[in-house]
Scaffold this motif. Structure first.
Motif, PDB file in Angstrom:
ATOM      1  N   GLN A 184       0.827  -1.207   0.000  1.00  0.00           N
ATOM      2  CA  GLN A 184       0.000   0.000   0.000  1.00  0.00           C
ATOM      3  C   GLN A 184       0.865   1.263   0.000  1.00  0.00           C
ATOM      4  O   GLN A 184       0.563   2.237  -0.704  1.00  0.00           O
ATOM      5  N   LEU A 185       1.937   1.260   0.782  1.00  0.00           N
ATOM      6  CA  LEU A 185       2.824   2.424   0.882  1.00  0.00           C
ATOM      7  C   LEU A 185       3.857   2.442  -0.240  1.00  0.00           C
ATOM      8  O   LEU A 185       4.619   3.411  -0.359  1.00  0.00           O
ATOM      9  N   ASN A 186       3.889   1.360  -1.031  1.00  0.00           N
ATOM     10  CA  ASN A 186       4.906   1.185  -2.078  1.00  0.00           C
ATOM     11  C   ASN A 186       6.311   1.356  -1.496  1.00  0.00           C
ATOM     12  O   ASN A 186       7.194   1.977  -2.088  1.00  0.00           O
ATOM     13  N   ASP A 187       6.501   0.773  -0.304  1.00  0.00           N
ATOM     14  CA  ASP A 187       7.797   0.834   0.364  1.00  0.00           C
ATOM     15  C   ASP A 187       8.775  -0.140  -0.288  1.00  0.00           C
ATOM     16  O   ASP A 187       8.374  -1.114  -0.948  1.00  0.00           O
ATOM     17  N   SER A 188      10.041   0.108  -0.064  1.00  0.00           N
ATOM     18  CA  SER A 188      11.075  -0.741  -0.652  1.00  0.00           C
ATOM     19  C   SER A 188      11.091  -2.110   0.021  1.00  0.00           C
ATOM     20  O   SER A 188      10.654  -2.272   1.161  1.00  0.00           O
ATOM     21  N   HIS A 189      11.598  -3.089  -0.715  1.00  0.00           N
ATOM     22  CA  HIS A 189      11.808  -4.422  -0.149  1.00  0.00           C
ATOM     23  C   HIS A 189      13.231  -4.553   0.382  1.00  0.00           C
ATOM     24  O   HIS A 189      13.487  -5.373   1.272  1.00  0.00           O
ATOM     25  N   VAL A 190      14.141  -3.775  -0.168  1.00  0.00           N
ATOM     26  CA  VAL A 190      15.506  -3.682   0.359  1.00  0.00           C
ATOM     27  C   VAL A 190      15.937  -2.217   0.317  1.00  0.00           C
ATOM     28  O   VAL A 190      15.597  -1.491  -0.614  1.00  0.00           O
ATOM     29  N   THR A 191      16.649  -1.796   1.352  1.00  0.00           N
ATOM     30  CA  THR A 191      17.172  -0.429   1.406  1.00  0.00           C
ATOM     31  C   THR A 191      18.630  -0.481   1.858  1.00  0.00           C
ATOM     32  O   THR A 191      18.948  -1.167   2.835  1.00  0.00           O
ATOM     33  N   PHE A 192      19.485   0.231   1.142  1.00  0.00           N
ATOM     34  CA  PHE A 192      20.913   0.301   1.492  1.00  0.00           C
ATOM     35  C   PHE A 192      21.299   1.760   1.711  1.00  0.00           C
ATOM     36  O   PHE A 192      20.789   2.656   1.032  1.00  0.00           O
ATOM     37  N   VAL A 193      22.181   1.975   2.660  1.00  0.00           N
ATOM     38  CA  VAL A 193      22.728   3.306   2.923  1.00  0.00           C
ATOM     39  C   VAL A 193      24.239   3.201   2.838  1.00  0.00           C
ATOM     40  O   VAL A 193      24.847   2.341   3.484  1.00  0.00           O
ATOM     41  N   ILE A 194      24.866   4.054   2.034  1.00  0.00           N
ATOM     42  CA  ILE A 194      26.319   4.043   1.866  1.00  0.00           C
ATOM     43  C   ILE A 194      26.823   5.482   1.796  1.00  0.00           C
ATOM     44  O   ILE A 194      26.128   6.365   1.284  1.00  0.00           O
ATOM     45  N   ASP A 195      28.007   5.717   2.347  1.00  0.00           N
ATOM     46  CA  ASP A 195      28.531   7.087   2.325  1.00  0.00           C
ATOM     47  C   ASP A 195      28.821   7.501   0.884  1.00  0.00           C
ATOM     48  O   ASP A 195      29.223   6.699   0.044  1.00  0.00           O
ATOM     49  N   GLN A 196      28.610   8.785   0.611  1.00  0.00           N
ATOM     50  CA  GLN A 196      28.669   9.293  -0.758  1.00  0.00           C
ATOM     51  C   GLN A 196      30.058   9.109  -1.376  1.00  0.00           C
ATOM     52  O   GLN A 196      30.204   8.821  -2.565  1.00  0.00           O
ATOM     53  N   GLU A 197      31.077   9.233  -0.549  1.00  0.00           N
ATOM     54  CA  GLU A 197      32.443   9.129  -1.054  1.00  0.00           C
ATOM     55  C   GLU A 197      32.754   7.726  -1.572  1.00  0.00           C
ATOM     56  O   GLU A 197      33.510   7.560  -2.530  1.00  0.00           O
ATOM     57  N   SER A 198      32.163   6.707  -0.930  1.00  0.00           N
ATOM     58  CA  SER A 198      32.452   5.326  -1.312  1.00  0.00           C
ATOM     59  C   SER A 198      31.569   4.808  -2.440  1.00  0.00           C
ATOM     60  O   SER A 198      31.817   3.734  -2.986  1.00  0.00           O
ATOM     61  N   TYR A 199      30.532   5.557  -2.788  1.00  0.00           N
ATOM     62  CA  TYR A 199      29.576   5.070  -3.786  1.00  0.00           C
ATOM     63  C   TYR A 199      30.200   5.017  -5.176  1.00  0.00           C
ATOM     64  O   TYR A 199      30.978   5.888  -5.572  1.00  0.00           O
ATOM     65  N   GLN A 200      29.858   3.975  -5.900  1.00  0.00           N
ATOM     66  CA  GLN A 200      30.262   3.818  -7.299  1.00  0.00           C
ATOM     67  C   GLN A 200      29.023   3.564  -8.143  1.00  0.00           C
ATOM     68  O   GLN A 200      28.108   2.849  -7.709  1.00  0.00           O
ATOM     69  N   PRO A 201      28.967   4.121  -9.377  1.00  0.00           N
ATOM     70  CA  PRO A 201      27.784   3.920 -10.235  1.00  0.00           C
ATOM     71  C   PRO A 201      27.461   2.446 -10.484  1.00  0.00           C
ATOM     72  O   PRO A 201      26.302   2.096 -10.728  1.00  0.00           O
TER      73      PRO A 201
END
Length: 778
Positions: free
Chosen positions: A49-66
């Motif tokens: 109903q809320l269209n919530d995610s089934h998985v959520t990840f949080v990562i620092d912006q500096e370490s993120y890669q496309p």
């Protein structure tokens, strides 16, 4: 039908008491079964109903890669994914419930356009301001906040104050039992906070929706593994992964536990009802023996008479069951409030015909079987014997406590003679008192360990009961800081106690790391021992059952890009992290990561407030510390919702216990007075007073009630922990050690004794209406 209705009209009070028992049993059974069966679908429905995610990840912006976004978008089964900027506070402190909660906090921009987990407010203020914030619904149900209240976040010694402008529902990060909570800031507030914080708080949130929710745990593991393998040289500062299956299991654990207790207590009430029915059937056959003889003499068959007896109780039970089910829907909003406070979601009760029918059929089936077995002897009664009152031959019972020989007071001896003359009735009372005493002791012990002395309850989560938690900076010397803090005044000891994520035989397991487990105050190992050497490990019984290995076996542990084999030395238990926990020594983890030094310190204090110590340690060693946390305050905040829920259950159990005692004693004493009406009239005629006869009746029940209370109390003392262990086995508990002090057992037991005596005296006042003159003139 006419015979059944005549029997019901003849015994109105007994019918009313049985109706009440069945109503209570159906009420509890229906609520428990509805919650248990609807909870999983309720959580899934809310997620959709809320269209919530089934998985959520949080990562620092500096370490993120496309490549991470591409990995998520192209993962098999992913139907939608989204990436957005967020603000991440690793440990933020804010008031929640009865204390101050320390939790990770994630702030989203409420004005961003998003498909996954879009903002859906339950209620909001009409006016806007520059410091607005939208918070999860659990802040209203459990946190003690109302619309328009102010909330203050303390992060790295800086204070950020906001006005709560709305509450929203979310299945991910909406409660305080996950370790991270989600907040929404309007554009203005978001930009202001982003400007005030450093770059380290800038992070990205990656969310995904899958075709099959059951695969969310696998995606969670695979994504984190992908990130770890791609950053072997320079690991990410932080990465957090949550999946819907994990969150659902954690959020519904306590609710399912309470619902199971309701079903178990409903079973006790059904058992009481069945005992009462057996007593009623036996009594009605004995009292109506002459009527049975007349009916048989004029042509009624045994089957017809038996059918009328069964029909009588079926009518009462069906009416009681239907009334209980109707009342369960009336009371469901109350239980819905408990569910909302524990899950952070609005519980919408739906009509469930199948569960209602199951509740009715279960109770009716039990009643029919017991009634049939109890009334079956009607078939053996001959008309002539029934007309004689059921006397087949002369029957001389043994004269217990003969008055001319037995020693003791007259009233006491008469009471004992009365007790032994009604042995079947007293056995019924004994079993009922045992059952409800056990239920009362069980609920009292449960409440004491969750609301008063929380030690054993907190230990279930695998938490270490220190006073202050300190997170050390990555570049700081953890060992030096530990030694320095240990030298501080009023510090009893300091331990390194980290929680890291490893893989054990390909299973993701949350692993504790410390120098010496003997220095910890919470030993969660219940079989074997904690590891002492670098090649040893303890695993929970949940992990043990999954990998099919136990004490003495070796397991392969993977951390980062290295693996090593360890010997299993003990089996542990924990509700935390769904029971998937393990433990290794510091030397043990350094086999997989040679530079590992630990970043979490647990400080144990003596005769100093946590707040004062935190202030001192920040002043002296602030440069080496990321964050501090008051563990006692955090525990008080987190356990508040459990305390309220269990208190409601305890009150309900105790209220029903009182009701059962009153109804049972009323039914039995009223029946006794009617049966012995002539005897009491004669005793009054020869000089006995009403109060003397009342005391005789009360004393005749006391040995039975005292025996029942004693047995119920002993069962509660020895079997409360095993029963709780069984109820919590799915959560990861194998052996429970809740504190059971003697006063905790004695309080409900003494209360039941006093209540029983008062009720028996009050009901016995019916003797006042009996007189010798009345008996002669009848």
């Amino acid at each position: 039908m006419n015979l059944a209705m005549a029997n019901i009209r003849k015994s109105k009070s007994a019918t009313a008491s049985l109706f009440l028992f069945i109503l209570i049993a159906s009420l509890l059974l229906n609520i428990g079964l509805m919650v248990i069966t609807q909870l999983n679908t309720f959580f899934d429905h809310k997620n959709d109903q809320l269209n919530d995610s089934h998985v959520t990840f949080v990562i620092d912006q500096e370490s993120y890669q496309p490549a991470y976004g591409d990995f998520l978008a192209t993962y098999p089964g992913v139907t939608d994914s989204e990436i957005e900027d967020i603000i991440y506070m690793d440990i933020a402190n804010f008031k929640f419930g009865n204390g101050e909660l320390s939790s990770s906090a994630i702030f989203y921009n409420a004005d961003d356009n998003r498909d996954v987990g879009s903002l859906k407010l339950i209620e909001k203020v009409n006016t806007s301001s520059t410091n607005d914030i939208f918070v999860p619904y659990s802040f209203q149900t459990n946190g003690g906040y109302e619309l328009g209240d102010h909330i203050t976040f303390t992060y790295r010694e800086q204070v950020y104050e906001y006005r709560i402008s709305g509450f929203f529902e979310t299945t991910m990060m909406g409660t305080n039992n996950i370790g991270v909570m989600k907040f929404m800031l309007p554009e203005t507030s978001y930009q202001k906070l982003e400007d005030e914080l450093d770059d380290q708080s800038e992070a990205l949130s990656l969310s995904a929706i899958m075709e099959d929710k059951m695969q969310s745990s696998k995606l969670n593991n695979d994504f984190i593994k992908e990130v770890q393998q791609s950053q072997l040289d320079k690991p990410a500062s932080y990465i957090l992964g949550l999946d819907i299956e994990l969150v659902k299991n954690v959020s519904t654990l306590t609710i399912n536990f309470i619902a199971t207790i309701l079903v178990a207590f409903a079973a006790i009430i059904v058992l009481v009802s069945l005992i009462v029915i057996r007593f009623r059937v036996s009594n009605s056959i004995e009292d109506g023996m002459g009527n049975i003889g007349v009916l048989k003499a004029v042509g009624y068959t045994s089957r017809q008479i038996l059918s009328s007896i069964i029909l009588q109780f079926i009518l009462i039970v069906i009416c009681g069951s239907v009334a209980g089910i109707i009342l369960s829907y009336v009371l469901m909003p109350f239980f819905g409030g408990i569910i909302s406070s524990l899950s952070g979601l609005i519980w919408i009760q739906r009509f469930d015909l199948m569960i209602n029918l199951v509740s009715i059929v279960l109770v009716v089936f039990c009643v029919v079987i017991v009634t049939l077995l109890s009334a079956f002897r009607v078939r053996k009664i001959l008309p002539v014997a029934a007309l004689r009152g059921g006397i087949q031959t002369h029957n001389f019972r043994k004269n217990y406590f003969p008055l001319e020989k037995a020693r003791g007071g007259l009233h006491f001896l008469l009471a004992m003679k009365s007790m032994l003359a009604n042995i079947k009735q007293n056995m019924m009372i004994l079993f009922i008192i045992i059952s409800i005493t056990f239920a009362a002791v069980f609920s009292t012990v449960l409440y004491y360990n969750i609301a008063s002395d929380k030690t054993a309850f907190i230990n279930l989560f695998g938490s270490e009961p220190g006073n202050v938690f300190i997170t050390v900076k990555q570049d700081a010397d953890t060992r030096k800081l530990l030694r320095d803090i240990e030298k501080m005044d009023r510090v009893r000891k300091v331990n390194i106690f980290d929680l890291i994520e490893t893989k054990i035989d390909e299973q993701t397991v949350y692993t504790n790391v410390t120098d010496q487990y003997s220095r910890l105050e919470n030993n969660i190992v219940f079989e074997g021992r904690q590891p002492e050497h670098e090649n040893e490990i303890s695993i929970s019984w949940v992990v043990s059952s999954r990998i099919n290995k136990g004490i003495g076996d070796t397991v392969e542990v993977e951390y980062g890009n290295k693996t090593s084999r360890y010997l299993v030395t003990g089996l542990s238990q924990s509700i935390g992290n769904l029971g998937q926990v393990a433990g290794v020594t510091m030397e043990g983890i350094q086999q997989l990561h040679s530079d590992y030094k630990g970043t979490s310190l647990y400080v144990y204090l003596d005769d100093i407030s946590n707040k004062d110590f935190i202030k001192r340690v920040q002043e002296q060693y602030g440069d080496s510390i990321v964050e501090t946390m008051d563990i006692d305050e955090n525990i008080e905040s987190q356990t508040g919702m459990y305390t309220a829920a269990v208190f409601a259950v305890m009150l309900m159990v105790l209220a029903i216990t009182v009701l059962v005692i009153v109804m049972i004693l009323y039914l039995v004493i009223k029946t006794m007075i009617i049966k012995r009406k002539k005897e009491f009239g004669v005793m009054k005629a020869i000089g006995y007073s009403t109060i003397q006869l009342m005391n005789q009746i009360s004393i005749s029940f006391l040995p039975v009630i005292m025996s029942g209370v004693a047995v119920g109390g002993v069962l509660g003392y020895f079997f409360t922990n095993p029963m709780l262990s069984l109820l919590l086995s799915n959560a990861g508990v194998k052996r429970l050690d809740f504190i059971i002090h003697l006063p905790i057992i004695l309080m409900p037991c003494v209360g039941i004794l006093i209540l029983a005596y008062i009720v028996s005296m009050l009901v016995s006042r019916r003797i006042k209406r009996i007189s010798a003159y009345g008996l002669i003139t009848e």
